[in-house]
Design an enzyme around this catalytic site. Structure first.
Site, mmCIF file in Angstrom:
data_model
loop_
_atom_site.group_PDB
_atom_site.id
_atom_site.type_symbol
_atom_site.label_atom_id
_atom_site.label_comp_id
_atom_site.label_asym_id
_atom_site.label_seq_id
_atom_site.Cartn_x
_atom_site.Cartn_y
_atom_site.Cartn_z
ATOM 1 N N HIS A 146 -5.570 -10.521 -0.221
ATOM 2 C CA HIS A 146 -6.728 -10.601 -1.114
ATOM 3 C C HIS A 146 -6.310 -10.809 -2.566
ATOM 4 C CE1 HIS A 146 -6.205 -6.490 -2.737
ATOM 5 N NE2 HIS A 146 -5.952 -6.108 -1.495
ATOM 6 N N CYS A 162 -2.212 -3.509 1.724
ATOM 7 C CA CYS A 162 -2.663 -4.897 1.677
ATOM 8 C C CYS A 162 -1.704 -5.757 0.871
ATOM 9 C CB CYS A 162 -4.065 -4.981 1.072
ATOM 10 S SG CYS A 162 -5.346 -4.329 2.157
#
Length: 186
Positions: A146, A162
């Site tokens: 992301h 992440c």
């Protein structure tokens, strides 16, 4: 000027525009090691796949056999580094975000206020785009590739697992990879 010299000069002028992006990319990478740049990669990764080398803070999008576009990333802190094989199972522009229960438990001061989630937008920690990673059984891994509201974090181990990219980089990658793209994280 003879014919051979004219042909050589013409060939150089025709090739010059094709060389410019490579030279510009190399210069940009010299100034910013995490700027996107085309690089050579092992030729045993399938074209279109994504390969992440966490310890080096790089994500590689394989664009041809032995060629990839390399992007800088931020990865999980030592105890939270995720490794494995996944596929992109979902893609979202300006995704909403909710910290996982583990994140809230580890650091309630930072995350408890977002227990009900946060709508997508420029202040959202997932940034402009998110690629959701799913395991081989079709389960959401809770790991995302992301964007970020903190571009200075690229090149460091700072996340909760992440893989963060600069917003402009994740937007470019988002447009190039379809759902089902294989992702290898080492």
């Amino acid at each position: 000027m003879n014919r051979r010299q004219m042909i050589s000069l013409a060939a150089l002028l025709v090739a010059a525009p094709a060389l410019a992006p490579t030279l510009a990319g190399a210069q940009e990478a010299a100034v910013d090691p995490y700027a996107p740049i085309e690089v050579e990669i092992r030729d045993d990764f399938e074209t279109g796949s994504i390969v992440v080398v966490s310890r080096d803070f790089f994500l590689y999008h394989v664009v041809a056999p032995g060629k990839a576009v390399r992007y800088g990333v931020a990865v999980g802190t030592a105890e939270l580094v995720w490794k494995g094989k996944a596929t992109i199972g979902r893609k979202v522009e300006w995704p909403s975000w909710r910290p996982t229960d583990d994140m809230i438990e580890r650091n309630p001061g930072a995350y408890a206020k977002y227990a009900d989630g946060m709508p997508g937008g420029p202040q959202n920690p997932l940034g402009a785009r998110a690629l959701y990673l799913y395991d081989d059984r079709g389960n959401d891994t809770a790991i995302r590739i992301h964007g970020t509201t903190d571009p200075g974090s690229i090149g460091r181990a700072v996340s909760n697992g992440c893989l963060r990219m600069r917003n402009e980089a994740v937007m470019s990658l988002f447009d190039q990879v379809p759902i089902g793209t294989p992702v290898y994280v080492f």
